[in-house]
Scaffold this motif. Structure first.
Motif, PDB file in Angstrom:
ATOM      1  N   SER A 307       0.815  -1.217   0.000  1.00  0.00           N
ATOM      2  CA  SER A 307       0.000   0.000   0.000  1.00  0.00           C
ATOM      3  C   SER A 307       0.846   1.262   0.000  1.00  0.00           C
ATOM      4  N   ILE A 308       2.034   1.195   0.577  1.00  0.00           N
ATOM      5  CA  ILE A 308       2.995   2.300   0.521  1.00  0.00           C
ATOM      6  C   ILE A 308       4.177   1.836  -0.311  1.00  0.00           C
ATOM      7  N   ASP A 309       4.491   2.591  -1.348  1.00  0.00           N
ATOM      8  CA  ASP A 309       5.582   2.237  -2.259  1.00  0.00           C
ATOM      9  C   ASP A 309       6.309   3.517  -2.647  1.00  0.00           C
ATOM     10  N   LEU A 310       7.584   3.609  -2.285  1.00  0.00           N
ATOM     11  CA  LEU A 310       8.367   4.817  -2.558  1.00  0.00           C
ATOM     12  C   LEU A 310       9.118   4.738  -3.880  1.00  0.00           C
ATOM     13  N   GLY A 311       8.755   3.742  -4.715  1.00  0.00           N
ATOM     14  CA  GLY A 311       9.346   3.655  -6.038  1.00  0.00           C
ATOM     15  C   GLY A 311      10.707   2.980  -6.014  1.00  0.00           C
TER      16      GLY A 311
END
Length: 327
Positions: A307-311
């Motif tokens: 759900s959280i992805d900083l790339g």
């Protein structure tokens, strides 16, 4: 769900956008800094995300820039994972105090920028770190807890704290050893947190590869000094402004390995910098993990549920004669 924000250059113009699948929805307004975007741009970003009514561009057609802009305070935590403390020749247990230092904001560069190794640097190292973006001006002591952390942290960003170990440990100058231009690839994603997502700060997976060899792998739950207590301590000693950056320390797996005995020698104030350099180089003589020209560093930070992805960062190391790109 929070927002994935990017800052990029297209047709020689710097712009902000929202990630939507494999495209970027371009914001109409131009925000000159991260502070300005956080102040007045998030409303436009959320509206565009909801409506989807915006010009879309491909990642392949833009140059990704650091979402953290200058000027900004750039505060770092040192030795904040037990595994990194151990490989640096320190007690692995949580120390009695939080270690802070700073890094010049001119180190910031894009997620795909070249990392320029100064000609004199022989021991170039990598450090994947979770970055916290300050979302509220702080001008005095505040008590920050997990319950009110959302009031002070606007979002998250990935940073590689590139370090010249032969400067850092022989001259005793952490600022200098970590502040050469391009020594802080940041982004590509600035993840703006929703209030109900803040707890996920404590469960993010950090991974770094060098030439596709996994070197660093950890979870942010392993941080020795957590974000809330770190912000509480910092607020008692200094001002912080919207758009400032705090990086929370790196985990084990860096190139540097030191024994307590070598640490003791390097701390000897009666030795010259040259003598310390000779000691350090001798201790690292059989260590082939330091970055070399042509190496590719790849970094990722995301939550286990995605759900959280900083790339993803992908940076190539080049010699000092090259000109920086994607600043």
């Amino acid at each position: 769900m929070g927002l994935q924000v990017v800052r990029f250059k297209k047709d020689n113009q710097e712009q902000w956008g929202i990630v939507s699948g494999d495209t970027i929805l371009v914001l109409q307004n131009v925000y000159r800094s991260l502070a300005e975007f956080l102040e007045v741009g998030t409303e436009e970003a959320r509206r565009i995300k909801e409506e989807g009514a915006a010009t879309a561009v491909s990642f392949a057609d833009v140059e990704l820039l650091s979402p953290v802009t200058k000027p900004a305070r750039f505060i770092c935590q040192g030795t904040n994972y037990a595994s990194h403390r151990a490989e640096a020749g320190l007690e692995a247990n949580r120390p009695p105090f939080n270690l802070f230092f700073s890094k010049a904001d001119s180190t910031l560069c894009g997620a795909n920028s070249e990392i320029i190794r100064p000609d004199h640097v022989k021991l170039l190292d990598y450090e994947i770190e979770l970055g916290l973006i300050i979302g509220k001006d702080i001008s005095g002591p505040v008590e920050v807890s997990d319950n009110n952390l959302h009031q002070y942290i606007a979002g998250l960003v990935m940073v590689d704290d590139v370090s010249a170990r032969d400067v850092q440990f022989t001259e005793g100058q952490w600022l200098k050893g970590k502040s050469y231009r391009t020594f802080a690839p940041a982004g590509p994603i600035l993840y703006l947190l929703d209030q109900d997502e803040v707890a996920k700060i404590h469960n993010l997976e950090l991974k770094l590869w060098v030439n596709d060899e996994l070197r660093q792998s950890a979870n942010s739950s392993q941080l020795l000094f957590k974000p809330a207590e770190t912000l509480t301590e910092l607020s008692g000693m200094m001002d912080l402004s919207k758009g400032d950056l705090i990086i929370t320390g790196t985990t084990g797996g860096v190139a540097l390995t030191l024994t307590p005995e070598v640490n003791e020698q390097l701390a000897n104030s009666s030795l010259t910098a040259q003598q310390k350099l000779e000691i350090l180089l001798a201790s690292q003589a059989n260590n082939n993990r330091y970055l070399k020209d042509g190496d590719i560093i790849r970094c990722q930070i995301k939550s286990p549920d995605g759900s959280i992805d900083l790339g993803e960062q992908k940076n190539k190391v080049v010699t000092g004669s090259k000109k920086p790109v994607s600043l």
